[in-house]
Design an enzyme around this catalytic site. Structure first.
Site, short mmCIF file in Angstrom:
data_model
loop_
_atom_site.label_atom_id
_atom_site.label_comp_id
_atom_site.label_asym_id
_atom_site.label_seq_id
_atom_site.Cartn_x
_atom_site.Cartn_y
_atom_site.Cartn_z
N ASP A 44 0.84 -1.20 0.00
CA ASP A 44 0.00 0.00 0.00
C ASP A 44 0.88 1.25 0.00
O ASP A 44 1.76 1.41 0.85
CB ASP A 44 -0.91 -0.03 1.24
N ARG A 46 0.32 4.11 0.92
CA ARG A 46 0.12 4.99 2.07
C ARG A 46 0.92 4.56 3.29
O ARG A 46 0.86 5.22 4.33
CB ARG A 46 -1.37 5.04 2.45
N HIS A 98 -1.75 -2.98 8.56
CA HIS A 98 -2.26 -1.62 8.73
C HIS A 98 -3.78 -1.63 8.60
O HIS A 98 -4.36 -2.54 8.02
CB HIS A 98 -1.63 -0.67 7.71
N CYS A 101 -6.59 -2.37 5.12
CA CYS A 101 -5.83 -3.06 4.08
C CYS A 101 -6.79 -3.66 3.04
O CYS A 101 -7.63 -4.51 3.36
CB CYS A 101 -4.97 -4.17 4.68
#
Length: 139
Positions: A44, A46, A98, A101
């Site tokens: 990801d 982020r 996280h 997800c």
């Protein structure tokens, strides 16, 4: 300016800024790495590993994949772990998930997404085996 040109320009600006702030930075990075941690995280965009734990480059040896899986048949991940432990001497292995997800959400769903379904099967199998227990957990 194309997106790629923009990224290359930003890289030049970053490099110039770092060189002015810390003239030894790139020379230090060019030397041997001695990280204490392997970070296995999600792909990801982020969740940039070194930024979210506020460490400089060289402190984490990073492997990323969708849903931060460690699968015994993934030769890439197994090679990262072997190299990190045997060649670099890392002391700690972190598998970091996280919130939100997309890979985990997809694995817990009933839809089909194509090729990624094969990768997410590892999560889906565990989820299905424990679905009733997981459903009983209050959010």
């Amino acid at each position: 300016m194309s997106t790629l040109d923009h990224l290359l320009q930003r890289n030049r600006e970053w490099s110039d800024r770092i060189s002015k702030e810390r003239p030894e930075f790139f020379a230090e990075l060019a030397e041997e790495q001695h990280p204490e941690f392997v970070w296995i995280g999600c792909s990801d965009s982020r969740v940039p590993a070194s930024e979210i734990v506020d460490v400089m480059p060289g402190n984490l040896f990073v492997h990323r994949n969708i849903a931060n899986l460690v699968v015994h048949t993934d030769m890439n991940c197994m090679s990262v772990l072997q190299y990190a432990v045997e060649a670099l001497g890392v002391r700690h292995i972190i598998v970091c998930g996280h919130y939100g997800c997309g890979g985990v959400k997809a694995a817990m769903g009933h839809g089909q997404m194509g090729l990624i379904d094969n990768w997410l099967r590892h999560i889906k199998d565990v989820y299905q085996a424990h679905e009733a227990e997981l459903a009983a957990i209050e959010d």
